[in-house]
Enzyme design. Sequence first.
Site, PDB file in Angstrom:
ATOM      1  N   PHE A  26       3.645   0.012  -1.679  1.00 44.41           N
ATOM      2  CA  PHE A  26       4.314   0.296  -2.944  1.00 44.41           C
ATOM      3  C   PHE A  26       3.916  -0.647  -4.072  1.00 44.41           C
ATOM      4  O   PHE A  26       4.402  -0.494  -5.190  1.00 44.41           O
ATOM      5  CB  PHE A  26       5.833   0.229  -2.731  1.00 44.41           C
ATOM      6  CG  PHE A  26       6.289   1.005  -1.517  1.00 44.41           C
ATOM      7  CD1 PHE A  26       6.336   2.390  -1.538  1.00 44.41           C
ATOM      8  CD2 PHE A  26       6.611   0.348  -0.336  1.00 44.41           C
ATOM      9  CE1 PHE A  26       6.727   3.107  -0.417  1.00 44.41           C
ATOM     10  CE2 PHE A  26       7.001   1.054   0.792  1.00 44.41           C
ATOM     11  CZ  PHE A  26       7.058   2.443   0.748  1.00 44.41           C
ATOM     12  N   GLY A  53       7.435  -9.552   4.958  1.00 45.09           N
ATOM     13  CA  GLY A  53       7.411  -8.121   4.679  1.00 45.09           C
ATOM     14  C   GLY A  53       5.995  -7.594   4.658  1.00 45.09           C
ATOM     15  O   GLY A  53       5.377  -7.443   3.607  1.00 45.09           O
ATOM     16  N   SER A  59      -0.363  -5.509   0.615  1.00 47.85           N
ATOM     17  CA  SER A  59      -0.438  -6.829  -0.017  1.00 47.85           C
ATOM     18  C   SER A  59      -1.092  -7.860   0.888  1.00 47.85           C
ATOM     19  O   SER A  59      -1.715  -8.823   0.403  1.00 47.85           O
ATOM     20  CB  SER A  59       0.953  -7.302  -0.438  1.00 47.85           C
ATOM     21  OG  SER A  59       1.830  -7.335   0.666  1.00 47.85           O
ATOM     22  N   ASP A  78       6.962  -9.745   9.950  1.00 50.79           N
ATOM     23  CA  ASP A  78       7.658  -8.458   9.838  1.00 50.79           C
ATOM     24  C   ASP A  78       8.032  -7.998  11.239  1.00 50.79           C
ATOM     25  O   ASP A  78       7.262  -8.181  12.180  1.00 50.79           O
ATOM     26  CB  ASP A  78       6.746  -7.418   9.177  1.00 50.79           C
ATOM     27  CG  ASP A  78       7.498  -6.222   8.594  1.00 50.79           C
ATOM     28  OD1 ASP A  78       8.389  -5.692   9.282  1.00 50.79           O
ATOM     29  OD2 ASP A  78       7.183  -5.827   7.469  1.00 50.79           O
ATOM     30  N   GLY A  82      10.655  -1.240   9.813  1.00 51.77           N
ATOM     31  CA  GLY A  82      11.012  -0.700   8.508  1.00 51.77           C
ATOM     32  C   GLY A  82      12.290  -1.278   7.959  1.00 51.77           C
ATOM     33  O   GLY A  82      13.227  -1.575   8.714  1.00 51.77           O
ATOM     34  N   ASP A 148       9.079 -10.246   0.226  1.00 49.98           N
ATOM     35  CA  ASP A 148       8.977  -8.807  -0.031  1.00 49.98           C
ATOM     36  C   ASP A 148       9.503  -8.034   1.171  1.00 49.98           C
ATOM     37  O   ASP A 148       8.898  -7.072   1.628  1.00 49.98           O
ATOM     38  CB  ASP A 148       7.517  -8.433  -0.308  1.00 49.98           C
ATOM     39  CG  ASP A 148       7.371  -7.031  -0.885  1.00 49.98           C
ATOM     40  OD1 ASP A 148       8.342  -6.515  -1.462  1.00 49.98           O
ATOM     41  OD2 ASP A 148       6.278  -6.451  -0.755  1.00 49.98           O
ATOM     42  N   HIS A 151      15.849  -5.293   1.145  1.00 48.43           N
ATOM     43  CA  HIS A 151      16.368  -5.334  -0.210  1.00 48.43           C
ATOM     44  C   HIS A 151      17.891  -5.390  -0.285  1.00 48.43           C
ATOM     45  O   HIS A 151      18.474  -5.162  -1.349  1.00 48.43           O
ATOM     46  CB  HIS A 151      15.860  -4.123  -0.999  1.00 48.43           C
ATOM     47  CG  HIS A 151      14.406  -4.226  -1.348  1.00 48.43           C
ATOM     48  ND1 HIS A 151      13.424  -4.205  -0.404  1.00 48.43           N
ATOM     49  CD2 HIS A 151      13.781  -4.365  -2.547  1.00 48.43           C
ATOM     50  CE1 HIS A 151      12.245  -4.313  -0.997  1.00 48.43           C
ATOM     51  NE2 HIS A 151      12.434  -4.411  -2.291  1.00 48.43           N
TER      52      HIS A 151
END
Length: 223
Positions: A26, A53, A59, A78, A82, A148, A151
Amino acid sequence: MTVPAPAVPPAPKPEVMDAFEAAKGFMPLDEGLALYAAAVRAGALGLPLLEVGTYCGRSTVLLADAARACGVTAVTVDHHRGSEEQQPGWDYHDPEVVDPELGLMDTLPTFRRTLHRAGLEEHVIAVVGRSPQVAAVWGGKVGFVFIDGGHTDEHASADYEGWAPHLAEGGLLLIHDVFPDPVDEFTGQAPYRVYLRALDSGAFTEVSAHGSLRVLRRTGAGA
């Protein structure tokens, strides 16, 4: 130690940019280039570059190329199941990264393919686990922390609390998806609150902003 910004911002290799553009994820191009430039600056400290993340590695390939250029290592953390907004029924869910046997998100195979196609596997350590648990057993300093991950306030705060203490003086803290507008409550308000918390701590000074990406430098203790 504070590393000065170069007169001409560095750029990733063309094949790395191709891998970035092809990868699921994203992050827009302008933010990716800002991420890369900050990683190269931080890499001059001679310490690892840490990402929270990974998702599918969009990234990560930029951080890996920056690490290669600086002679350091990129570490990406990570659990690969998800985050909240990537689960079934949410707008950011991608059924292509669901394990068909378990019926659960599993972005690890896609990430590995992304990294392989970029030719950067040897420059990355991929840690599969939850960020607070990894931070709790991490034994050294890092020169760069890119937050990242999840959220929600719980997850964004835990990422900050876990990794900010490991960031060396002069190192860079980057926070993604910072949206001050309350309309972005789910996607951006928790990272925004972490960003404000970092500034309020007195330990960080803002360096720059690029879209939803904030770049801060550690200038003191207290985070």
